[in-house]
Structure formats: structure tokens, C-alpha cells
Scaffold this motif. Structure first.
Motif, mmCIF file in Angstrom:
data_model
loop_
_atom_site.group_PDB
_atom_site.id
_atom_site.type_symbol
_atom_site.label_atom_id
_atom_site.label_comp_id
_atom_site.label_asym_id
_atom_site.label_seq_id
_atom_site.Cartn_x
_atom_site.Cartn_y
_atom_site.Cartn_z
ATOM 1 N N VAL A 81 0.804 -1.230 0.000
ATOM 2 C CA VAL A 81 0.000 0.000 0.000
ATOM 3 C C VAL A 81 0.831 1.271 0.000
ATOM 4 C CG1 VAL A 81 -1.943 -1.134 1.127
ATOM 5 C CG2 VAL A 81 -0.209 -0.007 2.535
ATOM 6 N N GLY A 82 2.152 1.167 -0.007
ATOM 7 C CA GLY A 82 2.995 2.348 0.025
ATOM 8 C C GLY A 82 3.109 3.023 -1.330
ATOM 9 N N ASP A 83 3.836 4.127 -1.350
ATOM 10 C CA ASP A 83 4.040 4.883 -2.593
ATOM 11 C C ASP A 83 5.191 4.250 -3.367
ATOM 12 O OD1 ASP A 83 4.029 6.722 -4.608
ATOM 13 O OD2 ASP A 83 4.823 8.379 -3.416
ATOM 14 N N VAL A 84 4.910 3.106 -3.959
ATOM 15 C CA VAL A 84 5.955 2.296 -4.600
ATOM 16 C C VAL A 84 6.385 2.852 -5.954
ATOM 17 C CG1 VAL A 84 5.281 0.189 -3.410
ATOM 18 C CG2 VAL A 84 4.205 0.773 -5.589
ATOM 19 N N TYR A 85 5.699 3.868 -6.452
ATOM 20 C CA TYR A 85 6.045 4.434 -7.757
ATOM 21 C C TYR A 85 6.790 5.760 -7.625
ATOM 22 C CZ TYR A 85 2.436 1.035 -8.887
ATOM 23 O OH TYR A 85 1.698 -0.112 -8.981
ATOM 24 N N ALA A 86 7.225 6.119 -6.407
ATOM 25 C CA ALA A 86 7.942 7.379 -6.197
ATOM 26 C C ALA A 86 9.260 7.367 -6.962
ATOM 27 C CB ALA A 86 8.193 7.584 -4.706
ATOM 28 N N PRO A 87 9.629 8.496 -7.587
ATOM 29 C CA PRO A 87 10.904 8.562 -8.322
ATOM 30 C C PRO A 87 12.083 8.253 -7.414
ATOM 31 C CG PRO A 87 9.509 10.459 -8.823
ATOM 32 C CD PRO A 87 8.850 9.735 -7.680
ATOM 33 N N GLY A 88 13.034 7.501 -7.938
ATOM 34 C CA GLY A 88 14.243 7.169 -7.205
ATOM 35 C C GLY A 88 14.125 5.989 -6.267
ATOM 36 N N ARG A 89 12.933 5.425 -6.129
ATOM 37 C CA ARG A 89 12.761 4.312 -5.197
ATOM 38 C C ARG A 89 13.268 2.994 -5.783
ATOM 39 N NH1 ARG A 89 7.951 3.146 -1.026
ATOM 40 N NH2 ARG A 89 8.091 0.886 -0.903
ATOM 41 N N TRP A 90 13.080 2.808 -7.083
ATOM 42 C CA TRP A 90 13.480 1.560 -7.724
ATOM 43 C C TRP A 90 14.973 1.567 -8.011
ATOM 44 C CZ3 TRP A 90 15.874 0.551 -12.362
ATOM 45 C CH2 TRP A 90 15.883 -0.791 -12.795
ATOM 46 N N LYS A 91 15.590 0.379 -7.960
ATOM 47 C CA LYS A 91 16.975 0.195 -8.385
ATOM 48 C C LYS A 91 17.108 -1.203 -8.965
ATOM 49 C CE LYS A 91 18.623 -1.313 -3.837
ATOM 50 N NZ LYS A 91 19.591 -1.050 -2.746
ATOM 51 N N PRO A 92 18.120 -1.452 -9.784
ATOM 52 C CA PRO A 92 18.258 -2.776 -10.414
ATOM 53 C C PRO A 92 18.502 -3.873 -9.385
ATOM 54 C CG PRO A 92 19.587 -1.125 -11.556
ATOM 55 C CD PRO A 92 19.122 -0.487 -10.287
ATOM 56 N N LEU A 93 18.124 -5.090 -9.778
ATOM 57 C CA LEU A 93 18.412 -6.303 -9.022
ATOM 58 C C LEU A 93 19.179 -7.256 -9.925
ATOM 59 C CD1 LEU A 93 15.051 -7.149 -7.179
ATOM 60 C CD2 LEU A 93 17.194 -6.440 -6.105
ATOM 61 N N SER A 94 20.230 -7.850 -9.406
ATOM 62 C CA SER A 94 21.020 -8.780 -10.211
ATOM 63 C C SER A 94 20.679 -10.218 -9.854
ATOM 64 C CB SER A 94 22.516 -8.542 -10.007
ATOM 65 O OG SER A 94 22.903 -8.929 -8.694
ATOM 66 N N PHE A 95 20.897 -11.102 -10.805
ATOM 67 C CA PHE A 95 20.682 -12.526 -10.558
ATOM 68 C C PHE A 95 21.675 -13.049 -9.526
ATOM 69 C CE2 PHE A 95 21.386 -17.032 -11.494
ATOM 70 C CZ PHE A 95 20.085 -17.509 -11.437
ATOM 71 N N GLY A 96 22.895 -12.545 -9.557
ATOM 72 C CA GLY A 96 23.919 -13.017 -8.646
ATOM 73 C C GLY A 96 23.641 -12.689 -7.189
ATOM 74 N N SER A 97 22.821 -11.659 -6.943
ATOM 75 C CA SER A 97 22.514 -11.265 -5.558
ATOM 76 C C SER A 97 21.145 -11.762 -5.129
ATOM 77 C CB SER A 97 22.581 -9.744 -5.422
ATOM 78 O OG SER A 97 21.545 -9.125 -6.193
ATOM 79 N N PHE A 98 20.645 -12.812 -5.790
ATOM 80 C CA PHE A 98 19.282 -13.281 -5.516
ATOM 81 C C PHE A 98 19.078 -13.616 -4.038
ATOM 82 C CE2 PHE A 98 16.240 -16.805 -5.082
ATOM 83 C CZ PHE A 98 15.099 -16.203 -5.606
ATOM 84 N N PHE A 99 20.033 -14.250 -3.399
ATOM 85 C CA PHE A 99 19.863 -14.695 -2.016
ATOM 86 C C PHE A 99 20.213 -13.616 -0.995
ATOM 87 C CE2 PHE A 99 20.495 -18.675 -4.373
ATOM 88 C CZ PHE A 99 19.367 -19.368 -3.961
ATOM 89 N N SER A 100 20.777 -12.497 -1.427
ATOM 90 C CA SER A 100 21.251 -11.505 -0.463
ATOM 91 C C SER A 100 20.616 -10.126 -0.610
ATOM 92 C CB SER A 100 22.777 -11.356 -0.587
ATOM 93 O OG SER A 100 23.133 -10.929 -1.902
ATOM 94 N N GLU A 101 19.946 -9.856 -1.703
ATOM 95 C CA GLU A 101 19.450 -8.502 -1.955
ATOM 96 C C GLU A 101 17.970 -8.524 -2.311
ATOM 97 O OE1 GLU A 101 20.552 -4.621 -4.761
ATOM 98 O OE2 GLU A 101 21.261 -6.616 -5.307
ATOM 99 N N GLY A 102 17.222 -7.574 -1.773
ATOM 100 C CA GLY A 102 15.832 -7.361 -2.147
ATOM 101 C C GLY A 102 14.812 -7.980 -1.226
ATOM 102 N N TRP A 103 15.220 -8.968 -0.423
ATOM 103 C CA TRP A 103 14.272 -9.641 0.464
ATOM 104 C C TRP A 103 13.836 -8.757 1.625
ATOM 105 C CZ3 TRP A 103 12.427 -14.175 -1.299
ATOM 106 C CH2 TRP A 103 13.190 -14.861 -2.246
ATOM 107 N N ASP A 104 14.672 -7.810 2.024
ATOM 108 C CA ASP A 104 14.364 -6.941 3.156
ATOM 109 C C ASP A 104 14.041 -5.515 2.707
ATOM 110 O OD1 ASP A 104 16.854 -6.269 2.261
ATOM 111 O OD2 ASP A 104 17.835 -6.318 4.227
ATOM 112 N N GLU A 105 13.659 -5.359 1.436
ATOM 113 C CA GLU A 105 13.313 -4.049 0.903
ATOM 114 C C GLU A 105 11.891 -4.059 0.355
ATOM 115 O OE1 GLU A 105 16.287 -2.453 -1.855
ATOM 116 O OE2 GLU A 105 17.573 -4.133 -1.269
ATOM 117 N N PRO A 106 11.119 -2.987 0.578
ATOM 118 C CA PRO A 106 9.778 -2.920 -0.006
ATOM 119 C C PRO A 106 9.845 -2.940 -1.525
ATOM 120 C CG PRO A 106 10.076 -1.231 1.681
ATOM 121 C CD PRO A 106 11.423 -1.817 1.411
ATOM 122 N N TRP A 107 8.834 -3.535 -2.126
ATOM 123 C CA TRP A 107 8.782 -3.574 -3.586
ATOM 124 C C TRP A 107 8.664 -2.170 -4.151
ATOM 125 C CZ3 TRP A 107 4.584 -2.423 -7.012
ATOM 126 C CH2 TRP A 107 4.860 -2.731 -8.345
#
Length: 324
Positions: free
Chosen positions: A48-74
């Protein structure tokens, strides 16, 4: 757009806040928030957050699948090609590749499925929990056909319920990859060809290589299980492939024809077990999608069989979508 999104966020946010807000697991906060977030806050902000705010998104790599993105809001990804390309949107009768936060009501009319026509409807809801994980809920509404009995009256039931955990493998400005595992639950009536249990792992991709041009698709294996599905109903193990190509012609704000995309989605399904003759079906679905305003979208398409035997003469598809 803001008022409609705000109402949805408020209702869902109160419920999720009560359930999840006090959970002790710590997580990374979104940009510029200046504090850590609990697991519950990550989920609530994703939904329900403002997930479309500018600057919120950043790339995700395949190599960091197990370490990055799990603790960050979509966060909703940008348009491709430096903001001048295609948006990350879903079409009808294709595989996704991209994560979404939306609900879409789908309708279908198939002409002559072998014993008269068939009418279908369902609602799919995409609920991201963080940058790496979301659930897709395929909620059945109405299914009507004559089953396999010649001349029988139409029987109205609901399709089988499906739930799909989805995992984001990678995201760049111009591409995305995901892995879905769809669980089909035997909630429908076997008379209408439902009541089957199956699991379908699928690899999905989305790529925007040039201006408004998008290619998407993937591959999947449909694996039925259980005595009722395999022995009694004759469900088959299948390989499924999809490739969809489309081009966006209008900007997002040109309502009611914003983000107008015309596309063709090609689907192939072939049986790969030894429980009967190996058959292959190939269909093509020309379709469109437009933004009508206030984050409401209309979708349509016609699925046309290419090979024999045909599942139907043709199927008209429609959808009404809301993004929040």
C-alpha cells in the motif's frame, strides 16, 4: 488517481499494520527514510505504500538473488530506454516476467469447445511482499459449459483456484526475469473439466530492447498429480512455451487510449508423458491494452488455434484492470 489509490492503501494498510507491523524482523528501509523497517512494515509498504515514487526503484542482479531485495519494499520499475521506452505492464494470454501490484478481472467466450460454447471469468490479484517475492491469486468466478456429455444442458460452476508464488530473478531498466510456481487446487466441478491438482513451474522474461517494442514470454511444465487428476480425469504432463511481441504507440496520459499497445502472443503446449498420444497445440492471440485514466486499464484479445485438434474455433478474451 491519488484519491483512488489512497482509499485502497488506507483500507489494506490498516489491516496489514495490525497483523504485521509489530513483527521483530529487521529490514532495510526505502530510500531517504532514515530508519530500519520491521518485516511487517516492508510487506505493508510493498502492498500500500508509494511504490512508484521517483528514485525508489533500483536494479536487481541474478547473482545477488539470495542476499538482496528480500528486506526491501517492492518498487515499481521505470519505463525502459531511459524513461522513453515501454512501461512494465501485463497483457492477456502471455507470461509476465515483471512484478505488479494490481487486480484484473478476466472474461472469456470460447466458441465450440467440442460440445457447445464455454464461458469463463476470474480475478487475478498480484500482491508483492518485497522486491524478490510476490503472490498471484487466480480467484475463480464463473465457468459454464456442457461438459463431455453431448446435448447436455449448460452447467455453471467455478474454475479451479490457483495460487502462484513468484520470485524476481533479476531486474534492469530494460529487462526482467522471474520464476513462478503455480499450484492448481481441485476446487471446481469435474463435470466441467475442473477439479484437477497440478503444479506448474515457469520461467518468465520481459525485455524492452528498442523504443516502445517489448518481447516477453517463457517456458513452463504443467505436472498434474493425484489419482483423481491423473487416472480418473486423464490429466497430462505438458511442456508450455510462450512468446509475445508488442509495441506501445501512445503516452500514458493520453486517456482513454494511453499506453496503447498492440501485440501478438503465441502459445504452444505439447504432452510429454506416456499416458496417451503425444499432441501439440499452437495458438496465436492478437490483443491490445489501453490506459483509460485513474490507473484503470482495458484489455482484449482473440485466441486463434493454428493446429489440429482445436480446443475451440476461437476464444474472445477481455479484461478490466486496476493498478494501485
Amino acid at each position: 488517481m491519488g484519491t483512488s489509490r489512497g482509499k485502497v492503501r488506507g483500507i489494506v494498510g490498516v489491516a496489514l499494520g495490525l497483523m504485521l507491523g509489530s513483527m521483530p524482523v529487521r529490514a532495510q528501509s526505502p530510500p531517504d527514510s532514515g530508519r530500519d523497517m520491521t518485516f511487517g512494515e516492508v510487506v505493508t509498504d510493498s502492498l500500500v505504500g508509494d511504490v512508484y515514487a521517483p528514485g525508489r526503484w533500483k536494479p536487481l542482479s541474478f547473482g545477488s538473488f539470495f542476499s538482496e531485495g528480500w528486506d526491501e519494499p517492492w518498487a515499481g520499475g521505470p519505463r525502459g530506454q531511459g524513461g522513453e521506452g515501454a512501461p512494465r505492464q501485463g497483457w492477456l494470454n502471455d507470461l509476465d516476467g515483471v512484478f505488479y501490484r494490481l487486480a484484473v478481472a478476466k472474461f472469456g467466450y470460447a466458441h465450440d469447445v467440442g460440445n457447445g460454447d464455454e464461458f469463463t471469468s476470474s480475478v487475478s490479484v498480484f500482491t508483492p511482499f518485497n522486491r524478490r517475492f510476490e503472490l498471484r491469486w487466480d480467484v475463480p468466478l464463473v465457468l459454464a459449459n456442457r461438459g463431455g456429455v453431448p446435448g447436455h444442458d449448460y452447467h455453471v460452476t467455478t474454475p479451479d483456484l490457483q495460487l502462484a508464488p513468484r520470485f524476481a530473478l533479476s531486474e534492469t531498466e530494460n529487462s526482467a526475469q522471474s520464476l513462478d510456481v503455480t499450484f492448481r487446487m481441485p476446487t471446481g466441478d469435474t463435470f466441467n473439466g475442473q477439479g484437477q491438482a497440478a503444479v506448474t513451474p515457469a520461467y518468465n522474461f520481459w525485455v524492452n530492447p528498442w523504443k516502445g517494442f517489448v518481447a516477453r514470454g517463457g517456458a513452463a511444465f504443467g505436472v498434474p498429480f493425484g489419482h483423481e487428476s491423473v487416472d480418473e480425469q486423464g490429466a497430462r504432463t505438458t511442456f508450455q512455451g510462450n512468446l509475445a511481441l508488442g509495441y506501445y504507440f501512445t503516452p500514458h496520459d493520453m486517456v482513454p487510449i494511453g499506453d496503447m499497445v498492440w501485440y501478438v502472443s503465441t502459445n504452444v503446449s505439447t504432452t510429454i508423458d506416456h499416458r496417451g498420444p503425444n499432441t501439440t497445440s499452437l495458438t496465436m492471440t492478437p490483443g491490445f491494452r489501453v490506459h483509460m485514466g485513474d490507473d484503470w486499464y482495458a484489455l482484449g484479445g482473440v485466441e486463434l488455434p493454428v493446429t489440429q485438434p482445436q480446443g475451440s474455433d476461437y476464444e474472445v478474451l477481455g479484461g478490466l484492470m486496476k493498478v494501485w
